[in-house]
Design a protein around this motif. Sequence first.
Motif, mmCIF file in Angstrom:
data_model
loop_
_atom_site.group_PDB
_atom_site.id
_atom_site.type_symbol
_atom_site.label_atom_id
_atom_site.label_comp_id
_atom_site.label_asym_id
_atom_site.label_seq_id
_atom_site.Cartn_x
_atom_site.Cartn_y
_atom_site.Cartn_z
ATOM 1 N N PHE A 146 -10.766 -0.180 8.141
ATOM 2 C CA PHE A 146 -11.661 -0.843 7.192
ATOM 3 C C PHE A 146 -11.163 -0.585 5.782
ATOM 4 O O PHE A 146 -10.489 0.400 5.510
ATOM 5 C CB PHE A 146 -13.103 -0.339 7.334
ATOM 6 C CG PHE A 146 -13.376 0.968 6.618
ATOM 7 C CD1 PHE A 146 -13.024 2.185 7.203
ATOM 8 C CD2 PHE A 146 -13.957 0.982 5.358
ATOM 9 C CE1 PHE A 146 -13.258 3.390 6.541
ATOM 10 C CE2 PHE A 146 -14.203 2.187 4.683
ATOM 11 C CZ PHE A 146 -13.846 3.391 5.279
ATOM 12 N N THR A 193 -15.732 3.489 12.435
ATOM 13 C CA THR A 193 -14.382 3.285 12.979
ATOM 14 C C THR A 193 -14.004 4.444 13.910
ATOM 15 O O THR A 193 -13.438 4.225 14.976
ATOM 16 C CB THR A 193 -13.312 3.163 11.858
ATOM 17 O OG1 THR A 193 -13.303 4.355 11.073
ATOM 18 C CG2 THR A 193 -13.563 1.956 10.978
ATOM 19 N N ILE A 244 -12.918 -5.567 7.790
ATOM 20 C CA ILE A 244 -12.653 -4.831 9.027
ATOM 21 C C ILE A 244 -11.615 -5.568 9.858
ATOM 22 O O ILE A 244 -11.732 -6.771 10.092
ATOM 23 C CB ILE A 244 -13.953 -4.619 9.831
ATOM 24 C CG1 ILE A 244 -14.828 -3.592 9.111
ATOM 25 C CG2 ILE A 244 -13.645 -4.141 11.264
ATOM 26 C CD1 ILE A 244 -16.168 -3.334 9.757
ATOM 27 N N LEU A 261 -16.809 -5.300 2.635
ATOM 28 C CA LEU A 261 -15.975 -4.605 3.610
ATOM 29 C C LEU A 261 -15.081 -5.579 4.324
ATOM 30 O O LEU A 261 -15.447 -6.724 4.580
ATOM 31 C CB LEU A 261 -16.845 -3.941 4.682
ATOM 32 C CG LEU A 261 -17.476 -2.585 4.432
ATOM 33 C CD1 LEU A 261 -18.145 -2.147 5.709
ATOM 34 C CD2 LEU A 261 -16.452 -1.565 3.993
ATOM 35 N N THR A 263 -20.627 -5.992 10.427
ATOM 36 C CA THR A 263 -19.317 -6.612 10.258
ATOM 37 C C THR A 263 -18.456 -6.415 11.511
ATOM 38 O O THR A 263 -17.725 -7.322 11.912
ATOM 39 C CB THR A 263 -18.606 -6.030 9.015
ATOM 40 O OG1 THR A 263 -19.502 -6.084 7.900
ATOM 41 C CG2 THR A 263 -17.347 -6.816 8.676
ATOM 42 N N ALA A 285 -19.029 3.240 7.387
ATOM 43 C CA ALA A 285 -17.849 2.510 7.875
ATOM 44 C C ALA A 285 -16.821 3.478 8.457
ATOM 45 O O ALA A 285 -16.257 3.242 9.525
ATOM 46 C CB ALA A 285 -17.227 1.692 6.745
ATOM 47 N N CYS A 339 -22.357 3.214 2.419
ATOM 48 C CA CYS A 339 -21.658 2.185 3.182
ATOM 49 C C CYS A 339 -20.280 2.682 3.615
ATOM 50 O O CYS A 339 -19.864 2.487 4.762
ATOM 51 C CB CYS A 339 -21.544 0.925 2.327
ATOM 52 S SG CYS A 339 -20.809 -0.461 3.196
ATOM 53 N N LYS A 340 -19.586 3.347 2.709
ATOM 54 C CA LYS A 340 -18.243 3.836 3.004
ATOM 55 C C LYS A 340 -18.276 4.905 4.101
ATOM 56 O O LYS A 340 -17.458 4.888 5.023
ATOM 57 C CB LYS A 340 -17.599 4.391 1.728
ATOM 58 C CG LYS A 340 -16.113 4.614 1.842
ATOM 59 C CD LYS A 340 -15.537 4.947 0.465
ATOM 60 C CE LYS A 340 -14.034 5.080 0.508
ATOM 61 N NZ LYS A 340 -13.489 5.395 -0.830
ATOM 62 N N PRO A 356 -21.339 -2.014 7.877
ATOM 63 C CA PRO A 356 -20.102 -1.873 8.673
ATOM 64 C C PRO A 356 -20.298 -2.267 10.140
ATOM 65 O O PRO A 356 -19.401 -2.863 10.748
ATOM 66 C CB PRO A 356 -19.783 -0.378 8.560
ATOM 67 C CG PRO A 356 -20.483 0.084 7.335
ATOM 68 C CD PRO A 356 -21.721 -0.749 7.232
ATOM 69 N N TRP A 357 -21.454 -1.963 10.689
ATOM 70 C CA TRP A 357 -21.753 -2.249 12.101
ATOM 71 C C TRP A 357 -21.962 -3.739 12.306
ATOM 72 O O TRP A 357 -21.539 -4.319 13.293
ATOM 73 C CB TRP A 357 -22.988 -1.450 12.524
ATOM 74 C CG TRP A 357 -22.740 0.017 12.398
ATOM 75 C CD1 TRP A 357 -22.883 0.780 11.260
ATOM 76 C CD2 TRP A 357 -22.225 0.891 13.406
ATOM 77 N NE1 TRP A 357 -22.496 2.081 11.519
ATOM 78 C CE2 TRP A 357 -22.106 2.170 12.826
ATOM 79 C CE3 TRP A 357 -21.872 0.714 14.752
ATOM 80 C CZ2 TRP A 357 -21.633 3.268 13.546
ATOM 81 C CZ3 TRP A 357 -21.421 1.799 15.473
ATOM 82 C CH2 TRP A 357 -21.301 3.057 14.866
ATOM 83 N N SER A 361 -17.354 -0.383 -1.834
ATOM 84 C CA SER A 361 -18.724 -0.170 -1.399
ATOM 85 C C SER A 361 -19.263 1.137 -1.945
ATOM 86 O O SER A 361 -18.525 1.975 -2.438
ATOM 87 C CB SER A 361 -18.802 -0.169 0.126
ATOM 88 O OG SER A 361 -18.105 0.941 0.644
#
Length: 159
Positions: free
Chosen positions: A58, A74, A44, A42, A133, A70, A66-67, A130-131, A62
């Motif tokens: 982002f 966002t 970001i 990812l 990142t 993410a 995950c997508k 994602p978090w 993935s």
Amino acid sequence: MHANSLYQEVILDHNRKPRNYGKLDHASHQAVGHNPLCGDRLDITLQLENEQINNIAFQGESCAICKASASMMTAAVKGKSRLDAETLIHEFRDLATGKLDINLPHHLGRLTVFSGIRDLPTRVKCAILPWHTLHAALNSISSASTEADNDPAQAVSSK
Ligand code: ZN
């Protein structure tokens, strides 16, 4: 709606129409996240102004979990203060790892659809990436890996 079908519906929706997908041209903060276990990657980018996340995007390669995570991340942190975003990061991590008591007050809202992920240990890192990142980006750490430590937030802040 049954919790499991709501979860699948949300994952599908965010994969069909990911929110805030792309890359900001004038990002003040950015980080790349990697989850070697699944192969998720990812990117970001965000715009922080007066400690507030004015914009965030982002992109990457993935899996669906995950997508979706993410995309929802966002949407959840856009317009929020850095502090509120950090609170959400901690709450989401606790949710995904089964440490959060969902009956106590929290700020996760619709993100609680991910509560069942704790029963799928191999996918927990997909949902958290994602978090993790975002946390790295907010703290100006350019890359994050879910393999750094068992506790992603601690892993990046201790570097
Ligand atoms: Zn994954």
